[in-house]
Design an enzyme around this catalytic site. Structure first.
Site, PDB file in Angstrom:
ATOM      1  N   ARG A 147     -42.480  -1.852  34.933  1.00  0.00           N
ATOM      2  CA  ARG A 147     -42.556  -3.127  34.224  1.00  0.00           C
ATOM      3  C   ARG A 147     -43.497  -4.036  35.005  1.00  0.00           C
ATOM      4  O   ARG A 147     -43.364  -4.147  36.232  1.00  0.00           O
ATOM      5  CB  ARG A 147     -41.155  -3.737  34.163  1.00  0.00           C
ATOM      6  CG  ARG A 147     -41.100  -5.098  33.528  1.00  0.00           C
ATOM      7  CD  ARG A 147     -39.693  -5.705  33.603  1.00  0.00           C
ATOM      8  NE  ARG A 147     -39.672  -6.819  34.533  1.00  0.00           N
ATOM      9  CZ  ARG A 147     -38.839  -7.860  34.439  1.00  0.00           C
ATOM     10  NH1 ARG A 147     -37.939  -7.913  33.489  1.00  0.00           N
ATOM     11  NH2 ARG A 147     -38.889  -8.832  35.320  1.00  0.00           N
ATOM     12  N   TYR A 159     -41.858 -16.514  34.470  1.00  0.00           N
ATOM     13  CA  TYR A 159     -40.729 -15.580  34.541  1.00  0.00           C
ATOM     14  C   TYR A 159     -41.122 -14.268  35.225  1.00  0.00           C
ATOM     15  O   TYR A 159     -42.187 -13.711  34.983  1.00  0.00           O
ATOM     16  CB  TYR A 159     -40.192 -15.252  33.130  1.00  0.00           C
ATOM     17  CG  TYR A 159     -39.295 -14.064  33.208  1.00  0.00           C
ATOM     18  CD1 TYR A 159     -38.015 -14.185  33.737  1.00  0.00           C
ATOM     19  CD2 TYR A 159     -39.756 -12.789  32.885  1.00  0.00           C
ATOM     20  CE1 TYR A 159     -37.203 -13.075  33.917  1.00  0.00           C
ATOM     21  CE2 TYR A 159     -38.953 -11.676  33.056  1.00  0.00           C
ATOM     22  CZ  TYR A 159     -37.686 -11.824  33.576  1.00  0.00           C
ATOM     23  OH  TYR A 159     -36.899 -10.735  33.775  1.00  0.00           O
ATOM     24  N   ASP A 210     -41.688  -7.837  29.943  1.00  0.00           N
ATOM     25  CA  ASP A 210     -40.549  -8.649  29.489  1.00  0.00           C
ATOM     26  C   ASP A 210     -41.047 -10.061  29.164  1.00  0.00           C
ATOM     27  O   ASP A 210     -41.539 -10.774  30.042  1.00  0.00           O
ATOM     28  CB  ASP A 210     -39.500  -8.695  30.608  1.00  0.00           C
ATOM     29  CG  ASP A 210     -38.172  -9.286  30.143  1.00  0.00           C
ATOM     30  OD1 ASP A 210     -38.125  -9.873  29.049  1.00  0.00           O
ATOM     31  OD2 ASP A 210     -37.192  -9.155  30.906  1.00  0.00           O
ATOM     32  N   HIS A 212     -39.009 -12.335  27.945  1.00  0.00           N
ATOM     33  CA  HIS A 212     -37.844 -13.163  28.297  1.00  0.00           C
ATOM     34  C   HIS A 212     -37.599 -14.303  27.310  1.00  0.00           C
ATOM     35  O   HIS A 212     -37.449 -15.465  27.698  1.00  0.00           O
ATOM     36  CB  HIS A 212     -37.961 -13.684  29.743  1.00  0.00           C
ATOM     37  CG  HIS A 212     -36.675 -13.587  30.496  1.00  0.00           C
ATOM     38  ND1 HIS A 212     -35.883 -14.669  30.753  1.00  0.00           N
ATOM     39  CD2 HIS A 212     -36.017 -12.528  31.014  1.00  0.00           C
ATOM     40  CE1 HIS A 212     -34.805 -14.286  31.430  1.00  0.00           C
ATOM     41  NE2 HIS A 212     -34.856 -12.982  31.581  1.00  0.00           N
ATOM     42  N   GLU A 236     -40.338  -6.497  25.684  1.00  0.00           N
ATOM     43  CA  GLU A 236     -38.896  -6.800  25.717  1.00  0.00           C
ATOM     44  C   GLU A 236     -38.611  -8.261  25.382  1.00  0.00           C
ATOM     45  O   GLU A 236     -39.368  -9.148  25.799  1.00  0.00           O
ATOM     46  CB  GLU A 236     -38.410  -6.477  27.136  1.00  0.00           C
ATOM     47  CG  GLU A 236     -36.968  -6.840  27.403  1.00  0.00           C
ATOM     48  CD  GLU A 236     -36.594  -6.553  28.847  1.00  0.00           C
ATOM     49  OE1 GLU A 236     -37.235  -5.689  29.497  1.00  0.00           O
ATOM     50  OE2 GLU A 236     -35.660  -7.210  29.352  1.00  0.00           O
ATOM     51  N   GLU A 262     -30.272  -7.361  26.264  1.00  0.00           N
ATOM     52  CA  GLU A 262     -29.557  -7.512  27.535  1.00  0.00           C
ATOM     53  C   GLU A 262     -28.517  -8.634  27.480  1.00  0.00           C
ATOM     54  O   GLU A 262     -27.580  -8.621  28.265  1.00  0.00           O
ATOM     55  CB  GLU A 262     -30.539  -7.715  28.696  1.00  0.00           C
ATOM     56  CG  GLU A 262     -31.313  -9.008  28.630  1.00  0.00           C
ATOM     57  CD  GLU A 262     -32.343  -9.134  29.752  1.00  0.00           C
ATOM     58  OE1 GLU A 262     -32.982  -8.127  30.079  1.00  0.00           O
ATOM     59  OE2 GLU A 262     -32.487 -10.241  30.284  1.00  0.00           O
ATOM     60  N   ARG A 283     -30.880  -2.647  24.550  1.00  0.00           N
ATOM     61  CA  ARG A 283     -30.681  -2.877  25.992  1.00  0.00           C
ATOM     62  C   ARG A 283     -29.286  -3.379  26.365  1.00  0.00           C
ATOM     63  O   ARG A 283     -29.043  -3.785  27.492  1.00  0.00           O
ATOM     64  CB  ARG A 283     -31.733  -3.877  26.486  1.00  0.00           C
ATOM     65  CG  ARG A 283     -33.062  -3.202  26.689  1.00  0.00           C
ATOM     66  CD  ARG A 283     -34.145  -4.122  27.134  1.00  0.00           C
ATOM     67  NE  ARG A 283     -33.874  -4.927  28.304  1.00  0.00           N
ATOM     68  CZ  ARG A 283     -33.746  -4.461  29.534  1.00  0.00           C
ATOM     69  NH1 ARG A 283     -33.848  -3.177  29.754  1.00  0.00           N
ATOM     70  NH2 ARG A 283     -33.519  -5.292  30.542  1.00  0.00           N
ATOM     71  N   GLU A 339     -33.471   0.768  33.145  1.00  0.00           N
ATOM     72  CA  GLU A 339     -34.059  -0.171  34.114  1.00  0.00           C
ATOM     73  C   GLU A 339     -33.430   0.069  35.483  1.00  0.00           C
ATOM     74  O   GLU A 339     -32.229   0.270  35.602  1.00  0.00           O
ATOM     75  CB  GLU A 339     -33.782  -1.606  33.658  1.00  0.00           C
ATOM     76  CG  GLU A 339     -34.341  -2.665  34.587  1.00  0.00           C
ATOM     77  CD  GLU A 339     -34.091  -4.086  34.072  1.00  0.00           C
ATOM     78  OE1 GLU A 339     -33.220  -4.269  33.189  1.00  0.00           O
ATOM     79  OE2 GLU A 339     -34.771  -5.012  34.553  1.00  0.00           O
ATOM     80  N   TRP A 402     -35.186 -19.996  28.895  1.00  0.00           N
ATOM     81  CA  TRP A 402     -35.600 -19.425  30.181  1.00  0.00           C
ATOM     82  C   TRP A 402     -35.719 -17.928  30.064  1.00  0.00           C
ATOM     83  O   TRP A 402     -34.956 -17.266  29.426  1.00  0.00           O
ATOM     84  CB  TRP A 402     -34.595 -19.779  31.293  1.00  0.00           C
ATOM     85  CG  TRP A 402     -35.019 -19.076  32.535  1.00  0.00           C
ATOM     86  CD1 TRP A 402     -36.099 -19.372  33.330  1.00  0.00           C
ATOM     87  CD2 TRP A 402     -34.439 -17.895  33.100  1.00  0.00           C
ATOM     88  NE1 TRP A 402     -36.212 -18.461  34.343  1.00  0.00           N
ATOM     89  CE2 TRP A 402     -35.223 -17.545  34.218  1.00  0.00           C
ATOM     90  CE3 TRP A 402     -33.342 -17.099  32.739  1.00  0.00           C
ATOM     91  CZ2 TRP A 402     -34.931 -16.429  35.000  1.00  0.00           C
ATOM     92  CZ3 TRP A 402     -33.056 -15.993  33.517  1.00  0.00           C
ATOM     93  CH2 TRP A 402     -33.839 -15.664  34.636  1.00  0.00           C
TER      94      TRP A 402
END
Ligand code: GCO
Ligand code: MG
Length: 402
Positions: A147, A159, A210, A212, A236, A262, A283, A339, A402
């Site tokens: 990643r 991030y 990612d 995020h 992601e 996630e 995820r 991951e 975030w």
């Protein structure tokens, strides 16, 4: 096998972890991870005040019934605190069952579907040159998938960028750290990162990224399209997923594979995403989405729609979660990737484990159970430290994701 005693162990060997230990009358015990990053003590209270009292005296083998009684019995369903507590109980009970059967958990689930578990590592840097070098160092360590995250010029606290050479540890201040987000700067910058990575390392290495939760569906679709020439393994959390239909808009615009989940804690958070084939990888994790019992259901639903697993495995998920995930990954038919962010040496010492990494693949080992233990004496030397995750604001001060 009767549940005799249960304790919650909070330890902070570099970061906070909450572990549930269930002891039985036959001397076998099981461990479950109950860590909810930045909100740890709420799960401790949920377990100590509401869950432990109803479990003492129950038959440890009746995992399904205990799961249902914690889920339905609370009346208030789902939510990260409730589901982390249920997950910890569930994983500890699967650990006990596998130890009682004298086999590693993956054998109990149905045996290995593959020889090893493909994992991706986290490469990050303050700028493109640093990130490219970091990806190179993962390739040198044998990783087949990496990643890549990079600092963005003019954006404070982008991030996924670590401090110094350390991997990224987001929850590291008592009050939320304020970071800045600029979608324009990010979208202008990120294709160049992947162009450089492909030019430097060729097409074989799998690259992941990612976002995020920072983009709107339209922006995410545009980014996915811009990244298509660099063939990402996945993009992601490209947009928040409370509204699952948002992913339809992304899907219509790009063939870059999409991963999400996630922050999910139940099958209901992803049912539409999966049934509509708006995503490629799910995820959701063992620690936040109901343990082995519920993740098995999510994975089975996903298999029907050619969606594969790609479980969350950041350092805020303890080695107990990692060991359990690797057992699950080795078995689950529709496995995609796992991951893997290495824990600190202190964490590895507190949680001795049988899992190993070699040439880009991991294996849970052959220890009965999930293969992860806790050194309680050592754990006691690292008391809880109040830490919260950062927040992000747009350049005009508006609170963002975030
Ligand atoms: C990831 C995640 C993490 C989360 C963290 C929050 O893909 O690994 O996005 O870095 O931010 O788990 O606690
Ligand atoms: Mg993520």
């Amino acid at each position: 096998m009767i549940i005799k005693n249960i304790k919650v162990i909070v330890t902070s060997p570099g970061r906070n972890f909450v572990t549930l230990k269930i002891e039985t009358d036959q001397g076998i015990y099981g461990l479950g991870d109950a860590t909810l990053n930045g909100r740890e003590l709420s799960v401790v209270s949920y377990l100590e005040d509401h869950v432990i009292p109803v479990l003492i005296g129950r038959d440890a083998h009746r995992i399904q019934d205990i799961w249902a009684s914690l889920y339905k019995g609370a009346y208030w369903r789902r939510g990260p605190v409730t589901m982390s507590a249920i997950s910890a109980v569930d994983v500890a009970l699967w650990d006990i069952k596998a130890k009682a059967a004298n086999m590693p958990l993956y054998q109990l689930l149905g045996g290995a579907s593959r020889d090893g578990v493909l994992v991706y590592g986290h490469a990050n840097g303050a700028n493109i040159a640093e990130t490219v070098a970091a990806v190179g160092s993962y390739i040198d360590q044998g990783y087949k998938a990496v990643r890549a995250q990079s600092g963005i010029p003019g954006v404070k606290g982008s991030y996924g960028v670590g401090k110094g050479t350390d991997h990224y540890e987001p929850a590291d201040s008592t009050l939320p750290e304020e970071t800045v987000w600029s979608t324009t700067a990010y979208l202008n910058f990120i294709p160049e990162l992947f162009e450089t990575l492909r030019k430097t390392y060729g097409n074989e290495i799998e690259l992941l990224h990612d976002v995020h939760h920072r983009l709107t569906p339209n922006e995410a679709g545009a980014l996915g399209k811009a990244l298509e020439p660099y063939r990402l393994f996945w993009m992601e959390d490209c947009t928040p997923a409370e509204n699952q239909d948002a992913f339809r808009l992304v899907r219509e615009k790009t063939v870059t594979p999409l991963a999400v989940g996630e922050v999910f804690n139940s099958i209901h958070d992803c049912r539409r995403l999966i049934e509509n084939q708006w995503i490629d990888y799910i995820r959701a994790t063992l620690v936040h989405a109901g343990g082995v019992t519920h993740l098995r259901q999510i994975a089975s639903l996903a298999e029907l729609y050619q969606v594969r697993t790609g479980f969350h495995g950041a350092t805020d998920l303890s080695p107990v979660c990692m060991g359990t995930a690797l057992n699950f990954d080795l078995w689950v038919p529709n496995f995609g990737i796992q991951e893997y962010m290495k824990h600190s040496a202190a964490t590895d010492e507190v949680f001795p484990h049988s899992y190993t990494f070699k040439d880009g693949y991991m294996h849970p080992g052959e220890t009965p159970g999930h293969g992860v233990d806790i050194d309680e004496e050592l754990a006691a030397k690292y008391p809880y430290e109040p830490k919260q995750l950062p927040i992000a604001r747009l350049t005009d001060g508006t609170l963002w994701n975030w």
